[in-house]
Design a protein around this motif. Structure first.
Motif, short mmCIF file in Angstrom:
data_model
loop_
_atom_site.label_atom_id
_atom_site.label_comp_id
_atom_site.label_asym_id
_atom_site.label_seq_id
_atom_site.Cartn_x
_atom_site.Cartn_y
_atom_site.Cartn_z
N TYR A 70 -19.08 75.55 90.08
CA TYR A 70 -20.24 76.28 89.55
C TYR A 70 -20.16 77.74 89.98
O TYR A 70 -20.21 78.04 91.17
N ILE A 71 -20.02 78.63 89.00
CA ILE A 71 -19.90 80.07 89.26
C ILE A 71 -21.06 80.80 88.58
O ILE A 71 -21.31 80.60 87.38
N ILE A 72 -21.74 81.65 89.34
CA ILE A 72 -22.74 82.55 88.77
C ILE A 72 -22.14 83.95 88.79
O ILE A 72 -21.65 84.40 89.83
N VAL A 73 -22.17 84.61 87.65
CA VAL A 73 -21.64 85.97 87.54
C VAL A 73 -22.80 86.94 87.44
O VAL A 73 -23.73 86.74 86.66
N ALA A 74 -22.75 88.01 88.24
CA ALA A 74 -23.81 89.02 88.27
C ALA A 74 -23.22 90.41 88.09
O ALA A 74 -22.07 90.66 88.46
N CYS A 75 -24.03 91.30 87.54
CA CYS A 75 -23.69 92.71 87.46
C CYS A 75 -24.97 93.49 87.75
O CYS A 75 -25.84 92.99 88.46
N ALA A 76 -25.12 94.67 87.21
CA ALA A 76 -26.33 95.45 87.47
C ALA A 76 -27.53 94.93 86.68
O ALA A 76 -28.61 94.75 87.22
N SER A 77 -27.32 94.65 85.38
CA SER A 77 -28.46 94.25 84.55
C SER A 77 -28.22 93.06 83.64
O SER A 77 -29.13 92.61 82.97
N GLY A 78 -27.00 92.56 83.57
CA GLY A 78 -26.74 91.34 82.81
C GLY A 78 -25.74 91.46 81.68
O GLY A 78 -25.26 90.45 81.18
N GLY A 79 -25.39 92.66 81.26
CA GLY A 79 -24.43 92.82 80.17
C GLY A 79 -23.00 92.54 80.57
O GLY A 79 -22.30 91.73 79.95
N ARG A 80 -22.55 93.20 81.61
CA ARG A 80 -21.17 92.99 82.08
C ARG A 80 -20.97 91.56 82.55
O ARG A 80 -19.90 90.96 82.33
N SER A 81 -22.00 90.99 83.19
CA SER A 81 -21.84 89.62 83.67
C SER A 81 -21.75 88.64 82.51
O SER A 81 -21.02 87.64 82.60
N MET A 82 -22.45 88.92 81.43
CA MET A 82 -22.36 88.05 80.25
C MET A 82 -20.94 88.08 79.69
O MET A 82 -20.35 87.03 79.39
N LEU A 83 -20.37 89.27 79.56
CA LEU A 83 -19.01 89.38 79.05
C LEU A 83 -18.00 88.78 80.02
O LEU A 83 -17.04 88.13 79.60
N ALA A 84 -18.23 88.96 81.31
CA ALA A 84 -17.34 88.40 82.32
C ALA A 84 -17.40 86.87 82.31
O ALA A 84 -16.37 86.20 82.41
N ALA A 85 -18.60 86.32 82.19
CA ALA A 85 -18.74 84.86 82.14
C ALA A 85 -18.02 84.31 80.90
O ALA A 85 -17.33 83.29 80.98
N GLN A 86 -18.18 84.98 79.79
CA GLN A 86 -17.50 84.57 78.56
C GLN A 86 -15.97 84.62 78.75
O GLN A 86 -15.25 83.71 78.34
N THR A 87 -15.50 85.66 79.40
CA THR A 87 -14.07 85.79 79.67
C THR A 87 -13.57 84.65 80.55
O THR A 87 -12.53 84.05 80.26
N LEU A 88 -14.30 84.35 81.61
CA LEU A 88 -13.89 83.25 82.49
C LEU A 88 -13.86 81.93 81.74
O LEU A 88 -12.93 81.13 81.93
N GLN A 89 -14.83 81.71 80.86
CA GLN A 89 -14.81 80.49 80.04
C GLN A 89 -13.54 80.44 79.20
O GLN A 89 -12.90 79.40 79.10
N SER A 90 -13.19 81.57 78.60
CA SER A 90 -12.00 81.59 77.74
C SER A 90 -10.72 81.38 78.55
O SER A 90 -9.70 80.97 78.01
N MET A 91 -10.80 81.64 79.86
CA MET A 91 -9.65 81.45 80.75
C MET A 91 -9.61 80.03 81.33
O MET A 91 -8.74 79.72 82.13
N GLY A 92 -10.56 79.18 80.92
CA GLY A 92 -10.55 77.80 81.35
C GLY A 92 -11.48 77.46 82.49
O GLY A 92 -11.48 76.32 82.97
N TYR A 93 -12.28 78.40 82.94
CA TYR A 93 -13.29 78.10 83.96
C TYR A 93 -14.40 77.32 83.26
O TYR A 93 -14.87 77.72 82.20
#
Length: 139
Positions: free
Chosen positions: A90-113
């Motif tokens: 279980y990974i929670i991704v955070a940034c300053a306001s939620g935009g970068r973390s949303m893209l980062a979470a999507q990226t990690l999903q595409s990488m198999g997380y």
């Protein structure tokens, strides 16, 4: 004609909105509860180092958005074991306001997380709620 009308393709806001259709998001309150209960294997902060140094959530691991793919890929020389060993955790991704973390979470999903969520409102909302922080701006 506005500037936006003259730019072909999607803007940043639309890209983040598109990511929200496939990537889970939780509130800072939910994140705090999950962290307090020990359900989270990794809290990943994808802000820039200068943002991190000012203040961050205790226990978070820094992985700036621009390096995420390399830090999360175990085959690169930049791989961070604190990330790569959490592929099914279980990974929670955070940034300053939620935009970068949303893209980062999507990226990690595409990488198999497999169990990745973005924290809506990010560090700014976390701090606004009075939740613990550490760093220069520590309370």
């Amino acid at each position: 004609m506005t500037t936006q009308d003259s730019v072909p393709g999607k803007g940043a806001s639309q890209i983040v909105a598109d990511a929200r259709t496939t990537t889970p998001e939780i509130t800072v309150g939910q994140a705090r509860k999950e962290l307090d209960q020990g359900h989270v294997s990794l809290l990943l902060d994808v802000r820039e180092p200068a943002e991190w140094e000012k203040a961050h959530i205790p226990g978070a691991v820094l992985a700036p958005r621009g390096m995420l793919e390399w830090y999360a890929d175990p085959t690169t020389p930049y791989a961070k074991p604190e990330i790569t060993t959490k592929r099914d955790a279980y990974i929670i991704v955070a940034c300053a306001s939620g935009g970068r973390s949303m893209l980062a979470a999507q990226t990690l999903q595409s990488m198999g997380y497999t169990h990745v969520v973005s924290m809506a409102g990010g560090f700014n909302e976390w701090s606004k709620q009075g939740f613990p922080i550490e760093g220069i701006q520590e309370r």
